[in-house]
Design a protein around this motif. Structure first.
Motif, mmCIF file in Angstrom:
data_model
loop_
_atom_site.group_PDB
_atom_site.id
_atom_site.type_symbol
_atom_site.label_atom_id
_atom_site.label_comp_id
_atom_site.label_asym_id
_atom_site.label_seq_id
_atom_site.Cartn_x
_atom_site.Cartn_y
_atom_site.Cartn_z
ATOM 1 N N UNK A 127 6.628 -32.354 7.882
ATOM 2 C CA UNK A 127 5.359 -32.682 7.231
ATOM 3 C C UNK A 127 4.824 -31.494 6.450
ATOM 4 N N UNK A 128 4.835 -30.314 7.042
ATOM 5 C CA UNK A 128 4.296 -29.131 6.365
ATOM 6 C C UNK A 128 5.114 -28.810 5.119
ATOM 7 N N UNK A 129 6.438 -28.856 5.232
ATOM 8 C CA UNK A 129 7.278 -28.580 4.059
ATOM 9 C C UNK A 129 7.076 -29.643 2.990
ATOM 10 N N UNK A 130 6.957 -30.894 3.405
ATOM 11 C CA UNK A 130 6.709 -31.960 2.433
ATOM 12 C C UNK A 130 5.384 -31.787 1.706
ATOM 13 N N UNK A 131 4.340 -31.382 2.431
ATOM 14 C CA UNK A 131 3.048 -31.125 1.794
ATOM 15 C C UNK A 131 3.142 -29.957 0.812
ATOM 16 N N UNK A 132 3.872 -28.926 1.182
ATOM 17 C CA UNK A 132 4.051 -27.789 0.278
ATOM 18 C C UNK A 132 4.755 -28.220 -1.009
ATOM 19 N N UNK A 133 5.809 -29.024 -0.894
ATOM 20 C CA UNK A 133 6.513 -29.503 -2.094
ATOM 21 C C UNK A 133 5.593 -30.358 -2.966
ATOM 22 N N UNK A 134 4.873 -31.267 -2.366
ATOM 23 C CA UNK A 134 4.026 -32.177 -3.135
ATOM 24 C C UNK A 134 2.904 -31.432 -3.844
ATOM 25 N N UNK A 135 2.191 -30.574 -3.133
ATOM 26 C CA UNK A 135 1.087 -29.848 -3.759
ATOM 27 C C UNK A 135 1.578 -28.865 -4.818
ATOM 28 N N UNK A 136 2.753 -28.277 -4.600
ATOM 29 C CA UNK A 136 3.305 -27.351 -5.601
ATOM 30 C C UNK A 136 3.640 -28.084 -6.887
ATOM 31 N N UNK A 137 4.254 -29.258 -6.789
ATOM 32 C CA UNK A 137 4.603 -30.007 -8.000
ATOM 33 C C UNK A 137 3.346 -30.514 -8.715
ATOM 34 N N UNK A 138 2.334 -30.890 -7.953
ATOM 35 C CA UNK A 138 1.088 -31.339 -8.581
ATOM 36 C C UNK A 138 0.451 -30.221 -9.392
ATOM 37 N N UNK A 139 0.459 -29.017 -8.840
ATOM 38 C CA UNK A 139 -0.144 -27.895 -9.565
ATOM 39 C C UNK A 139 0.704 -27.483 -10.762
ATOM 40 N N UNK A 140 2.032 -27.473 -10.610
ATOM 41 C CA UNK A 140 2.909 -27.051 -11.702
ATOM 42 C C UNK A 140 2.862 -28.013 -12.887
ATOM 43 N N UNK A 141 2.877 -29.296 -12.617
ATOM 44 C CA UNK A 141 3.034 -30.291 -13.685
ATOM 45 C C UNK A 141 1.721 -30.884 -14.175
ATOM 46 N N UNK A 142 0.710 -30.934 -13.306
ATOM 47 C CA UNK A 142 -0.552 -31.572 -13.685
ATOM 48 C C UNK A 142 -1.758 -30.644 -13.590
ATOM 49 N N UNK A 143 -1.566 -29.453 -13.073
ATOM 50 C CA UNK A 143 -2.698 -28.549 -12.906
ATOM 51 C C UNK A 143 -3.656 -28.981 -11.819
ATOM 52 N N UNK A 144 -3.215 -29.814 -10.878
ATOM 53 C CA UNK A 144 -4.052 -30.301 -9.781
ATOM 54 C C UNK A 144 -3.897 -29.359 -8.587
ATOM 55 N N UNK A 145 -5.017 -28.827 -8.104
ATOM 56 C CA UNK A 145 -4.988 -27.843 -7.021
ATOM 57 C C UNK A 145 -5.456 -28.484 -5.718
ATOM 58 N N UNK A 146 -4.565 -29.281 -5.119
ATOM 59 C CA UNK A 146 -4.865 -29.827 -3.795
ATOM 60 C C UNK A 146 -4.701 -28.723 -2.765
ATOM 61 N N UNK A 147 -5.730 -28.391 -1.984
ATOM 62 C CA UNK A 147 -5.658 -27.224 -1.087
ATOM 63 C C UNK A 147 -4.615 -27.421 0.007
ATOM 64 N N UNK A 148 -3.634 -26.518 0.051
ATOM 65 C CA UNK A 148 -2.521 -26.671 0.986
ATOM 66 C C UNK A 148 -2.901 -26.290 2.412
#
Length: 358
Positions: A127-148
């Motif tokens: 779960x933690x690794x999956x959250x890290x991947x998802x939030x990282x891609x959101x910030x890289x591609x969309x500029x969305x900063x979901x707090x990890x």
């Protein structure tokens, strides 16, 4: 006035005449053509000769290409130079994918057979690794900063609460995680606040909350068998879809979302999962019946396919192929959880309806 009495002097035929033109040679008369242009009579005669059967002078004869000689009787025939049709190939490194899959399976089964709490730890790590991947891609591609940080802490608490306190504990942990996301994001400028916290709430539900149902499967007396059934049916569904779709797939299932998926592959997923479900309910679930396994397999095939399509929508929106590169041949952790996450609550609910939660 048309003077028909005038006639041009006859011109001797042959190349000698043209070669002996000198200062005392009488020039050839100029005759106008139909369009009013003047041209030399010799040119006219040359044109006429060309029209009648060939060129006037031997030097004007165009070169003739030699006729191709017929091939010898036993000469090999030329082969067709067109390339052969492309063979179907898998989109990933199958050796790496199989090796990683076997390794993950070994870790999961070993943790299930040793202590149940160890498997809960495996879920937390995923779960933690999956959250890290998802939030990282959101910030890289969309500029969305979901707090990890609040997502990771709250996600781990969510899985543990579901294992210890059941569905009630999972919902309480989910609510507290979303609240922590709202507060954590207040430490940064207000621009894009709503977008960031909305993405954070989505990530909290999509990854840890759905994974909590796997931990809840483990709390039953036959919890290990239930988790194995859940994992086995999902893997068999994906395998059946891949095998049948690769061999017989022609009709696209959702070309705008996932061009590689076919309706034939979906039928293969349903058939494989239903057979596996009947076997699992007979031999792994206490009090289960084979006909219940058929329904369970059908539901798993549908939910796993929808989960795969759902993550494909996310990746297409982000413009990426994989969520990560952690698992060779598979992509990232989220690329392996895409079918498992939405299937977990479906399996938990059907097993609870068929044989209870005890």
């Amino acid at each position: 006035m048309n003077d028909t009495s005038w006639q041009p002097e006859p011109v001797p035929a042959g190349p000698a005449y043209d070669a002996q033109v000198g200062p005392h040679t009488r020039p050839m008369p100029i005759v106008p053509d139909a369009a009013g242009r003047d041209f030399d009579d010799r040119e006219a005669r040359g044109r006429g000769a060309a029209l009648d059967g060939g060129p006037l002078f031997r030097a004007d004869t165009p070169p003739q290409e030699p006729m191709p000689s017929p091939p010898p009787p036993h000469a090999p025939q030329p082969q067709d130079a067109s390339p052969p049709p492309p063979k179907k190939r898998a989109g990933r490194d199958l050796r790496a994918a199989i090796g990683v899959g076997v390794g993950l399976g070994a870790v999961i089964f070993a943790s299930l057979l040793i202590v149940k709490a160890v498997f809960v730890g495996v879920i937390v790590v995923a779960v933690v690794v999956g959250l890290w991947e998802l939030t990282s891609r959101l910030q890289e591609k969309k500029g969305i900063k979901a707090p990890l940080v609040p997502l990771a802490v709250g996600g781990a608490a969510m899985v543990i609460a579901g294992y210890v306190r059941g569905a009630e504990g999972a919902w309480v942990a989910m609510a507290l995680t979303v609240l922590a996301v709202l507060v954590w994001r207040m430490t940064e400028p207000p621009e894009d606040y709503l977008k960031d916290v909305t993405a954070g709430a989505f990530a909290a539900f999509y990854v840890p909350f759905l994974a909590t149902f796997v931990a809840m499967l483990l709390t039953a007396g036959d919890g290990a068998g239930r988790v194995i059934t859940f994992l086995l049916l999902t893997v068999v569904s994906d395998t059946g879809a891949y095998a049948v779709g690769w061999r017989f797939g022609k009709t696209k299932l959702a070309p705008r979302i996932s061009p590689g998926k076919t309706r034939e592959g979906l039928f293969g997923a349903v058939a494989f999962a239903m057979v596996a479900g009947a076997l699992c309910m007979e031999f792994l679930i206490d009090g289960g019946a084979w006909w219940q396994g058929l329904l369970l397999g059908l539901a798993v095939a549908v939910s796993a396919t929808l989960g795969d399509l759902g993550e494909s929508m996310i990746k297409r929106d982000l413009g990426i192929k994989d969520m990560g590169t952690l698992l060779p041949g598979h992509g990232g952790i989220m690329d392996r959880l895409d079918s498992l996450l939405p299937t977990a609550p479906v399996v938990w609910l059907l097993l609870a309806a068929f044989v209870g939660t005890g």
